[in-house]
Design a protein around this motif. Structure first.
Motif, mmCIF file in Angstrom:
data_model
loop_
_atom_site.group_PDB
_atom_site.id
_atom_site.type_symbol
_atom_site.label_atom_id
_atom_site.label_comp_id
_atom_site.label_asym_id
_atom_site.label_seq_id
_atom_site.Cartn_x
_atom_site.Cartn_y
_atom_site.Cartn_z
ATOM 1 N N THR A 1 40.820 13.848 24.807
ATOM 2 C CA THR A 1 39.963 14.741 24.046
ATOM 3 C C THR A 1 40.115 14.499 22.551
ATOM 4 O O THR A 1 41.122 13.935 22.096
ATOM 5 C CB THR A 1 40.286 16.206 24.346
ATOM 6 O OG1 THR A 1 41.611 16.501 23.867
ATOM 7 C CG2 THR A 1 40.212 16.481 25.842
ATOM 8 N N LEU A 2 39.135 14.953 21.795
ATOM 9 C CA LEU A 2 39.213 14.807 20.343
ATOM 10 C C LEU A 2 40.412 15.536 19.759
ATOM 11 O O LEU A 2 41.097 14.971 18.888
ATOM 12 C CB LEU A 2 37.912 15.291 19.705
ATOM 13 C CG LEU A 2 37.846 15.143 18.178
ATOM 14 C CD1 LEU A 2 37.927 13.680 17.768
ATOM 15 C CD2 LEU A 2 36.571 15.788 17.635
ATOM 16 N N ILE B 1 43.351 13.332 20.112
ATOM 17 C CA ILE B 1 43.276 12.188 19.202
ATOM 18 C C ILE B 1 43.680 12.600 17.793
ATOM 19 O O ILE B 1 44.482 11.921 17.127
ATOM 20 C CB ILE B 1 41.852 11.607 19.209
ATOM 21 C CG1 ILE B 1 41.569 10.939 20.559
ATOM 22 C CG2 ILE B 1 41.651 10.615 18.071
ATOM 23 C CD1 ILE B 1 40.127 10.541 20.759
ATOM 24 N N LEU B 2 43.145 13.707 17.324
ATOM 25 C CA LEU B 2 43.433 14.150 15.960
ATOM 26 C C LEU B 2 44.900 14.542 15.799
ATOM 27 O O LEU B 2 45.521 14.254 14.770
ATOM 28 C CB LEU B 2 42.522 15.315 15.590
ATOM 29 C CG LEU B 2 41.024 14.986 15.539
ATOM 30 C CD1 LEU B 2 40.215 16.241 15.261
ATOM 31 C CD2 LEU B 2 40.736 13.922 14.484
ATOM 32 N N VAL C 1 34.538 20.025 13.672
ATOM 33 C CA VAL C 1 33.413 19.686 14.542
ATOM 34 C C VAL C 1 32.391 20.805 14.438
ATOM 35 O O VAL C 1 32.708 21.963 14.693
ATOM 36 C CB VAL C 1 33.845 19.499 16.000
ATOM 37 C CG1 VAL C 1 32.644 19.095 16.862
ATOM 38 C CG2 VAL C 1 34.951 18.453 16.119
ATOM 39 N N VAL D 1 31.417 15.291 13.961
ATOM 40 C CA VAL D 1 32.804 15.257 13.511
ATOM 41 C C VAL D 1 32.863 14.787 12.067
ATOM 42 O O VAL D 1 32.226 13.788 11.696
ATOM 43 C CB VAL D 1 33.635 14.311 14.409
ATOM 44 C CG1 VAL D 1 35.097 14.312 13.988
ATOM 45 C CG2 VAL D 1 33.477 14.681 15.874
ATOM 46 N N ASP E 1 31.111 14.392 19.139
ATOM 47 C CA ASP E 1 31.986 14.892 20.195
ATOM 48 C C ASP E 1 31.175 15.688 21.213
ATOM 49 O O ASP E 1 30.081 16.172 20.930
ATOM 50 C CB ASP E 1 33.080 15.784 19.582
ATOM 51 C CG ASP E 1 34.110 16.218 20.605
ATOM 52 O OD1 ASP E 1 34.629 15.356 21.332
ATOM 53 O OD2 ASP E 1 34.397 17.428 20.685
ATOM 54 N N ALA F 1 34.801 8.156 15.563
ATOM 55 C CA ALA F 1 35.223 8.594 16.890
ATOM 56 C C ALA F 1 34.012 9.062 17.687
ATOM 57 O O ALA F 1 33.260 9.917 17.217
ATOM 58 C CB ALA F 1 36.250 9.716 16.764
ATOM 59 N N ASP G 1 32.139 10.341 21.312
ATOM 60 C CA ASP G 1 31.876 10.810 22.668
ATOM 61 C C ASP G 1 30.494 11.449 22.610
ATOM 62 O O ASP G 1 30.350 12.641 22.346
ATOM 63 C CB ASP G 1 32.927 11.823 23.122
ATOM 64 C CG ASP G 1 32.572 12.457 24.469
ATOM 65 O OD1 ASP G 1 31.783 11.851 25.222
ATOM 66 O OD2 ASP G 1 33.067 13.563 24.754
ATOM 67 N N TYR H 1 36.062 7.262 23.001
ATOM 68 C CA TYR H 1 36.988 7.932 23.900
ATOM 69 C C TYR H 1 36.267 8.675 25.019
ATOM 70 O O TYR H 1 36.899 9.198 25.927
ATOM 71 C CB TYR H 1 37.876 8.909 23.125
ATOM 72 C CG TYR H 1 37.122 10.010 22.410
ATOM 73 C CD1 TYR H 1 36.940 11.252 22.993
ATOM 74 C CD2 TYR H 1 36.599 9.796 21.134
ATOM 75 C CE1 TYR H 1 36.242 12.258 22.332
ATOM 76 C CE2 TYR H 1 35.913 10.791 20.463
ATOM 77 C CZ TYR H 1 35.745 12.026 21.065
ATOM 78 O OH TYR H 1 35.058 13.023 20.412
#
Length: 243
Positions: free
Chosen positions: A7-8, A11-12, A24, A29, A46, A78, A80, A121
């Motif tokens: 998930t974002l 990642i962050l 977001v 993002v 995202d 990033a 998705d 991702y």
């Protein structure tokens, strides 16, 4: 991080253990965080969000804000996303031009000394994929990502070829097939990152190893996914130079 469906927020957290300003809004993002003694800017999409004219403008503005600072801040894209938003409004406003503008801002950033790295991702497809992740200098993925330029049912509608024939072709020809492994074979995705290793270190290594020129055609040839693309592209360039 998990091995799939990262998930974002994961990642962050992995990129910025000391905190960050990435937010977001409406699936878009934007923000940055501390990275190797400087900053890492993050833009993206995202939640499998479709990219329309408004979103493309907002992301392009974020990229240009980084370029205006002129400090060489790297940009991580990033992704998705869904495909581009194919609404009547977006199409009438010229969605293709907005997507092209976003891609150009990423190319501009790279040309002005801001390394651009795409990180897929989740899902992404079509114009949204091309204008974001594929517009970076290099694209990497996380396990579980599912990119495609066009899904096979859409390819069937465009080419008028039977879907079962395309599915059979996709087994041997990666350019017909969606999915992370096929994108790696064609050279579009440089590498799949290891979720068991620190993400910040891997992104830093990707930035440090950025090629001077686009090497995707060569990678596609070496990996067997696009065996003739490099030769054809080189011939086109030679012909153009000869006038």
């Amino acid at each position: 991080m998990t091995r799939a469906n990262t998930t974002l927020p994961e990642i962050l957290s992995a990129l910025f253990p000391e905190g960050h300003s990435v937010t977001v809004e409406d699936g878009l993002v934007s923000g940055e965080g501390p990275f190797r003694g400087g900053r890492l800017a993050v833009i993206g999409i995202d939640g499998d969000t479709a990219l329309g004219v408004d979103g493309a403008c907002r992301l392009a503005a974020d990229v240009l804000d980084v370029v205006r600072r002129g400090d060489g801040t790297p940009i991580l894209v990033a992704i998705d996303s869904d495909s581009q938003r194919m609404s009547r409004r977006d199409e009438l406003l010229g969605l293709n031009e907005y997507l092209a503008h976003l891609a150009k801002t990423l190319l501009l950033a790279d040309a002005h000394g801001h390394p651009t790295v795409g990180l897929i991702y989740g899902h992404s497809a079509a114009g949204a994929f091309i204008a974001t992740a594929l517009a970076t200098r290099v694209l990497v993925g996380l396990p579980g990502a599912n990119p495609s330029v066009m899904d096979l049912p859409s390819v069937a509608r465009v080419t008028k070829l039977p879907l079962d024939r395309l599915e059979a072709m996709a087994k041997d020809t990666p350019v017909f097939a969606p999915g992370l492994d096929n994108m790696v074979r064609t050279g579009a995705v440089e590498a799949v990152l290891d979720p068991d290793r620190p993400l910040a270190e891997q992104i830093a290594a990707v930035i440090d190893a950025l090629p001077v020129e686009d090497t995707r055609d060569r990678a596609g040839r070496e990996r067997g996914g696009r065996p003739v693309a490099e030769t054809i592209a080189a011939q086109v360039i030679r012909d153009m130079r000869l006038g």
